[in-house]
Enzyme design. Structure first.
Site, short mmCIF file in Angstrom:
data_model
loop_
_atom_site.label_atom_id
_atom_site.label_comp_id
_atom_site.label_asym_id
_atom_site.label_seq_id
_atom_site.Cartn_x
_atom_site.Cartn_y
_atom_site.Cartn_z
N ARG A 1 0.86 -1.19 0.00
CA ARG A 1 0.00 0.00 0.00
C ARG A 1 0.89 1.23 0.00
O ARG A 1 2.11 1.13 0.13
CB ARG A 1 -1.01 -0.01 1.15
CG ARG A 1 -0.61 -0.59 2.47
CD ARG A 1 0.52 0.09 3.17
NE ARG A 1 0.29 1.52 3.33
CZ ARG A 1 1.25 2.40 3.55
NH1 ARG A 1 2.53 2.03 3.65
NH2 ARG A 1 0.98 3.68 3.68
N GLY A 2 0.25 2.40 -0.15
CA GLY A 2 1.03 3.64 -0.29
C GLY A 2 1.16 3.94 -1.78
O GLY A 2 1.47 3.06 -2.58
N ALA A 3 0.92 5.21 -2.13
CA ALA A 3 0.76 5.55 -3.54
C ALA A 3 1.95 5.15 -4.43
O ALA A 3 1.76 4.44 -5.43
CB ALA A 3 0.46 7.05 -3.66
N GLN B 1 -1.68 2.68 10.13
CA GLN B 1 -0.41 2.70 9.38
C GLN B 1 0.66 3.51 10.11
O GLN B 1 1.85 3.28 9.92
CB GLN B 1 -0.62 3.30 7.97
CG GLN B 1 -1.42 2.44 7.02
CD GLN B 1 -2.87 2.85 7.01
OE1 GLN B 1 -3.40 3.35 8.00
NE2 GLN B 1 -3.53 2.64 5.89
N ASP C 1 -2.07 10.83 -2.09
CA ASP C 1 -2.49 9.76 -3.01
C ASP C 1 -2.87 10.30 -4.37
O ASP C 1 -2.78 9.61 -5.37
CB ASP C 1 -3.64 8.97 -2.39
CG ASP C 1 -3.12 8.13 -1.25
OD1 ASP C 1 -3.03 8.65 -0.12
OD2 ASP C 1 -2.72 6.98 -1.49
N ASN D 1 -5.51 12.33 0.60
CA ASN D 1 -4.56 11.53 1.38
C ASN D 1 -5.36 10.77 2.44
O ASN D 1 -6.59 10.96 2.57
CB ASN D 1 -3.49 12.43 2.02
CG ASN D 1 -2.31 11.63 2.55
OD1 ASN D 1 -1.75 10.77 1.85
ND2 ASN D 1 -1.92 11.85 3.79
O1 MRU Z 1 -4.45 3.17 2.36
P1 MRU Z 1 -2.99 3.41 2.19
O2 MRU Z 1 -2.16 2.87 3.31
O3 MRU Z 1 -2.50 2.96 0.83
O4 MRU Z 1 -2.85 4.99 2.23
C1 MRU Z 1 -1.58 5.57 2.07
C2 MRU Z 1 -1.56 7.02 2.27
O5 MRU Z 1 -2.58 7.68 2.39
C3 MRU Z 1 -0.24 7.68 2.20
O6 MRU Z 1 -0.18 8.78 3.05
C4 MRU Z 1 -0.04 8.14 0.75
O7 MRU Z 1 -0.14 7.05 -0.11
C5 MRU Z 1 1.23 8.82 0.54
S1 MRU Z 1 2.51 7.64 0.61
C6 MRU Z 1 3.97 8.13 0.11
#
Ligand code: MRU
Length: 316
Positions: A50-52, A178, A219, A229
């Site tokens: 996960r994470g963009a 997270q 995101d 985000n």
């Molecule tokens: O649901 P997730 O864990 O994928 O959400 C991630 C986030 O919101 C992060 O803050 C975002 O992707 C930025 S990561 C570099």
């Protein structure tokens, strides 16, 4: 073997996509090998990865796997794109691999590029911070959210390496935690001082003058600068404005979506109620209570002090 205390989040290993299984952190550092597009889709949907920016690499590697296994590429790409709607990086990575003559080479390029861009962002961001800075972070925007290094947390890491002695407030980030599970794990491994806070504690810390800036990832950033985000980000931005605390968004160019005019047009993922109702395997609400689980929110551009990208700092 990498000397980095945090192994790569995602790697292409000759036809296998190897991921850190983030569902198991902080308890166990274990890896998940995906050999098919369906396995990559499951890993994305279940938050094993996960994470963009990490999703961008996963999407591209998913297309590379489809080419290897002989699956029709367009159908595989559509399945990958549909796993999570908010982070534009996922579709970006899928589309880049799809458009390439050699999806595997393109996926490898995306992965290598990610770390290099994050390091540049880290340096730009660290230049904004004073010695002894006490930033507040939300969710995980570290190495685990990328291929390596991190975006918002990459700024903290760069500040630490530059001797600025950051001391980080880590918002736990309900519902999936997270911040508590992943950001705290990274900071522990890196030896960076940090303290975990309940999400609701941010206001009083700001009121007490104990937060010097808010550092978050993104995101998707719309054409007008609105930022999607992790849910809770918007509240922090409102608090930061009220208390005169700078609010910095740290994200690579691949997170900016010129096709989407504003935040209202960004699709916000709805996830299962269980993520809110159940913590660590235990239901924390009565059986008949339902829950709403919007995974992201939108921070209006006017609340952003500056965007930090691989190209530098853009103040509003
Ligand atoms: O649901 P997730 O864990 O994928 O959400 C991630 C986030 O919101 C992060 O803050 C975002 O992707 C930025 S990561 C570099």
């Amino acid at each position: 073997m990498s000397a980095d205390p945090i192994p790569p989040t995602i790697e292409w290993r000759d036809g296998v996509v190897r991921l850190i299984d983030q569902r198991r952190l902080p308890g166990d550092l274990v890896f998940l090998d995906c050999r098919t597009v369906d396995e990559v889709c499951d890993a994305i949907a279940s938050l094993a990865v996960r994470g963009a920016p990490a999703l961008g690499a996963a999407g591209a590697m998913g297309v590379a796997l489809a080419r290897r296994t002989g699956e029709p590429l367009e159908a595989a790409a559509a399945r990958l794109r549909s796993t999570r709607p908010t982070a534009v990086n996922l579709a970006w990575g899928v589309d880049r691999a799809l458009a390439a003559d050699d999806p595997e080479a393109e996926a490898l390029r995306i992965a290598a590029d990610d770390v290099e861009r994050n390091r540049r962002m880290g340096k730009h961001g660290a230049s904004l911070l004073p010695e002894g800075v006490r930033p507040l972070t939300h969710c995980n925007a570290g190495a685990l959210a990328c291929v390596g290094w991190g975006t918002a947390l990459g700024v903290v890491r760069a500040a630490h390496e530059a001797g600025l002695k950051p001391d980080v407030w880590v918002g736990e980030t309900r519902p999936v935690l997270q911040g508590a599970r992943l950001t705290a794990w990274e900071l522990s491994r890196l030896g960076i001082p940090h303290r975990l806070i309940a999400d609701g504690a941010a206001a009083s810390l700001m009121a007490a003058g104990e937060v010097d800036c808010v550092l978050v990832g993104a995101d998707r950033i719309a054409a007008n600068g609105d930022v999607a985000n992790k849910v809770g980000t918007y509240g922090l931005a409102v608090l930061a404005r009220h208390h005169g605390v700078p609010f910095y968004v740290v994200a690579p160019r691949s997170t900016f979506d010129a096709e989407v005019p504003d935040g209202a047009s960004i699709p916000i993922e709805r996830r299962g109620a269980d993520e809110v109702l159940v913590i660590g395997g235990h239901r924390v609400a009565p059986d008949r209570t339902d829950a709403e689980n919007r995974a992201f929110d939108v921070t209006p551009a006017e609340l952003v002090t500056a965007y930090v990208t691989e190209d530098g700092v853009e103040r509003r």
